[in-house]
Write a protein that holds these residues in place. Structure first.
Motif, PDB file in Angstrom:
ATOM      1  N   PRO A   1     -10.401   9.913  -1.864  1.00 38.64           N
ATOM      2  CA  PRO A   1     -10.057  10.237  -0.474  1.00 38.64           C
ATOM      3  C   PRO A   1      -9.869  11.735  -0.219  1.00 38.64           C
ATOM      4  N   THR A   2     -10.255  12.144   0.979  1.00 36.82           N
ATOM      5  CA  THR A   2      -9.943  13.473   1.504  1.00 36.82           C
ATOM      6  C   THR A   2      -9.250  13.274   2.853  1.00 36.82           C
ATOM      7  N   GLY A   3      -8.907  14.352   3.527  1.00 35.95           N
ATOM      8  CA  GLY A   3      -8.276  14.237   4.837  1.00 35.95           C
ATOM      9  C   GLY A   3      -9.168  13.590   5.864  1.00 35.95           C
ATOM     10  N   ASP A   4     -10.497  13.667   5.657  1.00 37.47           N
ATOM     11  CA  ASP A   4     -11.443  13.097   6.619  1.00 37.47           C
ATOM     12  C   ASP A   4     -11.762  11.632   6.360  1.00 37.47           C
ATOM     13  N   THR A   5     -11.300  11.093   5.230  1.00 36.56           N
ATOM     14  CA  THR A   5     -11.623   9.709   4.876  1.00 36.56           C
ATOM     15  C   THR A   5     -10.960   8.735   5.846  1.00 36.56           C
ATOM     16  N   VAL A   6     -11.746   7.751   6.290  1.00 37.28           N
ATOM     17  CA  VAL A   6     -11.239   6.697   7.168  1.00 37.28           C
ATOM     18  C   VAL A   6     -11.240   5.383   6.392  1.00 37.28           C
ATOM     19  N   ILE A   7     -10.079   4.761   6.255  1.00 39.33           N
ATOM     20  CA  ILE A   7      -9.975   3.471   5.574  1.00 39.33           C
ATOM     21  C   ILE A   7     -10.412   2.372   6.529  1.00 39.33           C
ATOM     22  N   ARG A   8     -11.247   1.453   6.010  1.00 40.48           N
ATOM     23  CA  ARG A   8     -11.750   0.341   6.804  1.00 40.48           C
ATOM     24  C   ARG A   8     -11.086  -0.965   6.369  1.00 40.48           C
ATOM     25  N   ALA A   9     -11.087  -1.934   7.265  1.00 43.28           N
ATOM     26  CA  ALA A   9     -10.597  -3.267   6.916  1.00 43.28           C
ATOM     27  C   ALA A   9     -11.457  -3.811   5.767  1.00 43.28           C
ATOM     28  N   GLY A  10     -10.806  -4.368   4.774  1.00 46.05           N
ATOM     29  CA  GLY A  10     -11.513  -4.900   3.615  1.00 46.05           C
ATOM     30  C   GLY A  10     -11.554  -3.946   2.436  1.00 46.05           C
ATOM     31  N   ASP A  11     -11.221  -2.667   2.657  1.00 51.24           N
ATOM     32  CA  ASP A  11     -11.145  -1.712   1.545  1.00 51.24           C
ATOM     33  C   ASP A  11      -9.969  -2.067   0.635  1.00 51.24           C
ATOM     34  N   PHE A  12     -10.129  -1.737  -0.639  1.00 50.14           N
ATOM     35  CA  PHE A  12      -9.009  -1.822  -1.577  1.00 50.14           C
ATOM     36  C   PHE A  12      -8.544  -0.415  -1.881  1.00 50.14           C
ATOM     37  N   VAL A  13      -7.255  -0.190  -1.720  1.00 47.56           N
ATOM     38  CA  VAL A  13      -6.679   1.150  -1.808  1.00 47.56           C
ATOM     39  C   VAL A  13      -5.753   1.221  -3.014  1.00 47.56           C
ATOM     40  N   ILE A  14      -5.949   2.230  -3.860  1.00 45.97           N
ATOM     41  CA  ILE A  14      -5.097   2.437  -5.029  1.00 45.97           C
ATOM     42  C   ILE A  14      -4.066   3.503  -4.689  1.00 45.97           C
ATOM     43  N   VAL A  15      -2.800   3.129  -4.838  1.00 49.28           N
ATOM     44  CA  VAL A  15      -1.684   3.962  -4.380  1.00 49.28           C
ATOM     45  C   VAL A  15      -0.725   4.227  -5.535  1.00 49.28           C
ATOM     46  N   PHE A  16      -0.278   5.466  -5.645  1.00 47.94           N
ATOM     47  CA  PHE A  16       0.790   5.845  -6.567  1.00 47.94           C
ATOM     48  C   PHE A  16       2.057   6.001  -5.739  1.00 47.94           C
ATOM     49  N   ALA A  17       3.124   5.296  -6.129  1.00 47.59           N
ATOM     50  CA  ALA A  17       4.354   5.323  -5.316  1.00 47.59           C
ATOM     51  C   ALA A  17       5.578   5.392  -6.210  1.00 47.59           C
ATOM     52  N   LEU A  18       6.496   6.274  -5.857  1.00 45.53           N
ATOM     53  CA  LEU A  18       7.790   6.305  -6.521  1.00 45.53           C
ATOM     54  C   LEU A  18       8.601   5.088  -6.100  1.00 45.53           C
ATOM     55  N   ALA A  19       9.572   4.709  -6.927  1.00 43.18           N
ATOM     56  CA  ALA A  19      10.317   3.465  -6.695  1.00 43.18           C
ATOM     57  C   ALA A  19      10.958   3.424  -5.306  1.00 43.18           C
ATOM     58  N   ALA A  20      11.462   4.558  -4.853  1.00 41.96           N
ATOM     59  CA  ALA A  20      12.148   4.582  -3.555  1.00 41.96           C
ATOM     60  C   ALA A  20      11.205   4.342  -2.385  1.00 41.96           C
ATOM     61  N   SER A  21       9.901   4.462  -2.602  1.00 47.05           N
ATOM     62  CA  SER A  21       8.924   4.325  -1.509  1.00 47.05           C
ATOM     63  C   SER A  21       8.155   3.015  -1.542  1.00 47.05           C
ATOM     64  N   LEU A  22       8.499   2.109  -2.467  1.00 46.33           N
ATOM     65  CA  LEU A  22       7.707   0.891  -2.632  1.00 46.33           C
ATOM     66  C   LEU A  22       7.732   0.009  -1.390  1.00 46.33           C
ATOM     67  N   ARG A  23       8.874  -0.109  -0.735  1.00 45.75           N
ATOM     68  CA  ARG A  23       8.949  -0.947   0.470  1.00 45.75           C
ATOM     69  C   ARG A  23       8.049  -0.396   1.567  1.00 45.75           C
ATOM     70  N   GLN A  24       7.915   0.927   1.631  1.00 46.52           N
ATOM     71  CA  GLN A  24       7.041   1.524   2.639  1.00 46.52           C
ATOM     72  C   GLN A  24       5.578   1.217   2.353  1.00 46.52           C
ATOM     73  N   VAL A  25       5.212   1.146   1.068  1.00 48.67           N
ATOM     74  CA  VAL A  25       3.844   0.752   0.721  1.00 48.67           C
ATOM     75  C   VAL A  25       3.587  -0.680   1.175  1.00 48.67           C
ATOM     76  N   GLU A  26       4.552  -1.568   0.927  1.00 47.78           N
ATOM     77  CA  GLU A  26       4.405  -2.952   1.356  1.00 47.78           C
ATOM     78  C   GLU A  26       4.206  -3.039   2.869  1.00 47.78           C
ATOM     79  N   GLN A  27       4.970  -2.254   3.626  1.00 47.96           N
ATOM     80  CA  GLN A  27       4.844  -2.271   5.080  1.00 47.96           C
ATOM     81  C   GLN A  27       3.464  -1.773   5.518  1.00 47.96           C
ATOM     82  N   MET A  28       2.916  -0.794   4.815  1.00 53.69           N
ATOM     83  CA  MET A  28       1.604  -0.258   5.166  1.00 53.69           C
ATOM     84  C   MET A  28       0.505  -1.310   5.057  1.00 53.69           C
TER      85      MET A  28
END
Length: 458
Positions: free
Chosen positions: A423-450
């Motif tokens: 990804p870059t700043g111009d990348t647009v995520i589409r429905a059906g994409d699989f996204v790999i995310v690195f998250a610190l423990a304090a931010s895990l609930r926010q990833v779930e909400q996303m």
């Protein structure tokens, strides 16, 4: 979420520790009163003495209101029966069982665990999971960690950053200019024992351990940039001929007959079993911490040593001895989370934690949203997640630069169909994409909400 765990051994305790720390209501059942008392004394969880396959014990544990049952005792049959009772009597929605025997897992009997027979939703086989991870580590020996998700198109690796590393002291946003066509994203680092997210204006420093998402076909190139492009081993010595050791040796025999494998086993029955099961591997009955035994298996000429016994200390010390006697690299199987920090200073190159692997697999089914894969790092300090973006996800439809992601989250890669995208700043995520995310423990609930499905979706 209300979770019942049958089995308070290393695996069950590790799962209970993580789930209770995240605020889930956890009850742990075990027939060993000492293990039950340990749960009561050290965790924010309920401990119950009894057999997890007995209906009255499951009733006491609150199975009528449970959302999930996780059966991870040492006995496959107990785990199967616990899931059957949880389904038939208590209608527990999700049932997870640890199955160790490979005979149960043979594809020929794949219908055994169907809803009509033994209704188990998820099967965990820690020995096979650990074995496969070790085989991946052997394929890329320059990496400290290798994380592969179901699509297999993108790997996440952890690699040491040294003084002579080509990408040191360079803002991350400049890496694509310096190395055109590089399909990799540095998501974060371990620095001074802590996990940190790195953003595009930041840089790596010597002593870091970088967490990098990379397309599978560019792993060797990335390892080369870090000065860790090493050839896979062709002469291997394994300490331990238990479940994991025999599995790894057998898979090596199946996939690459040119690799020489020697096993050292101090238990006569295990040594005999390994000698009967394996076709080409040499099995030596003896102690891997004895110098004469290590000389007998030609440890001086070995490319890699694997400490895969059931004892952490034996794995660590035998790895150190192998290194001192001339073996080029080593990997130790370690369950205790506080050992690696000391063992690394002694000369152990890499570690595999069976408990962390099992917890990661369970978390995939606990996480809310369309989370397809989870892998924990640093005993839960951070996670790598693979999540499906649906039409209702807040990330879909706009360039990433328009989103203000929390500081504890970094998107490492996107898989669209069979195509990995860095990804870059111009990348647009589409429905059906699989996204790999690195998250610190304090931010895990926010990833779930996303990645959570909106009620409007229905």
């Amino acid at each position: 979420m209300r979770v019942i765990i049958c089995g308070a051994g290393q695996v069950g305790y590790g799962i209970a520790e993580r789930l209770s720390a995240e605020g889930n209501e956890v009850t742990v059942i075990d027939h060993n009163p000492a293990l039950v008392q340990r749960v009561r004394d050290t965790l924010d969880a309920r401990g119950l003495h009894g057999h997890g396959s007995h209906p009255e014990v499951l009733a006491q544990a609150g199975a009528n209101d449970a959302d999930m049952l996780i059966a991870v005792t040492q006995v496959d049959e107990v785990n199967m029966v616990a899931c059957q009772i949880a389904h038939a009597i208590f209608e527990v929605p999700t049932r997870i069982a640890r199955i160790r025997s490979r005979s149960y897992l043979d594809p020929e009997w794949s219908t055994l665990f169907s809803r009509e027979h033994l209704p188990i939703d998820v099967i965990i086989s820690p020995e096979i999971e650990v074995g496969e991870l070790i085989l991946q580590r052997m394929a890329y020996p320059g990496a400290n960690e290798i994380i592969s998700f179901e699509d297999g198109k993108v790997l996440v690796i952890e690699v040491n950053v040294t003084e002579d590393c080509a990408v040191i002291d360079t803002p991350l946003r400049h890496l694509t200019d310096l190395f055109p066509g590089l399909d990799a994203t540095v998501m974060g680092v371990r620095r001074d024992g802590e996990m940190r997210v790195l953003h595009s204006h930041e840089q790596m420093i010597a002593g870091d351990q970088a967490i990098v998402a990379v397309s599978r076909d560019q792993v060797q190139r990335v390892l080369g940039l870090f000065g860790r492009d090493e050839a896979p081993p062709s002469r291997i010595v394994i300490a331990g001929a238990g479940h994991v050791g025999r599995y790894v040796a057998g898979r090596i025999e199946e996939t690459d007959p040119s690799v020489s494998v020697r096993l050292v086993e101090s238990n006569r029955d295990n040594a005999q079993r390994a000698a009967e099961e394996l076709k080409r591997a040499v099995v030596v009955y003896g102690d891997a911490m004895a110098s004469d035994i290590m000389r007998e298996v030609d440890i001086r000429d070995a490319h890699m040593f694997l400490g895969l016994t059931n004892d952490d200390k034996t794995n660590i010390l035998s790895s150190v001895i192998a290194s001192e006697m001339g073996c080029r690299a080593n990997i130790a199987l370690v369950n205790q989370t506080n050992y690696p920090r000391v063992a690394r200073r002694l000369g152990v190159d890499a570690f595999v934690n069976p408990r962390a692997i099992t917890v990661s697999k369970v978390l995939r089914h606990v996480r809310r949203g369309r989370i397809r894969g989870v892998y924990t790092l640093a005993n839960g300090a951070a996670e790598i997640l693979e999540a499906e973006a649906l039409e209702t996800s807040t990330l879909v439809g706009r360039p990433l630069r328009e989103f203000k992601l929390p500081p504890g989250i970094r998107i490492g890669a996107i898989v669209r169909g069979s195509q990995p995208i860095m990804p870059t700043g111009d990348t647009v995520i589409r429905a059906g994409d699989f996204v790999i995310v690195f998250a610190l423990a304090a931010s895990l609930r926010q990833v779930e909400q996303m990645f959570r499905v909106s009620i409007d979706f229905f």
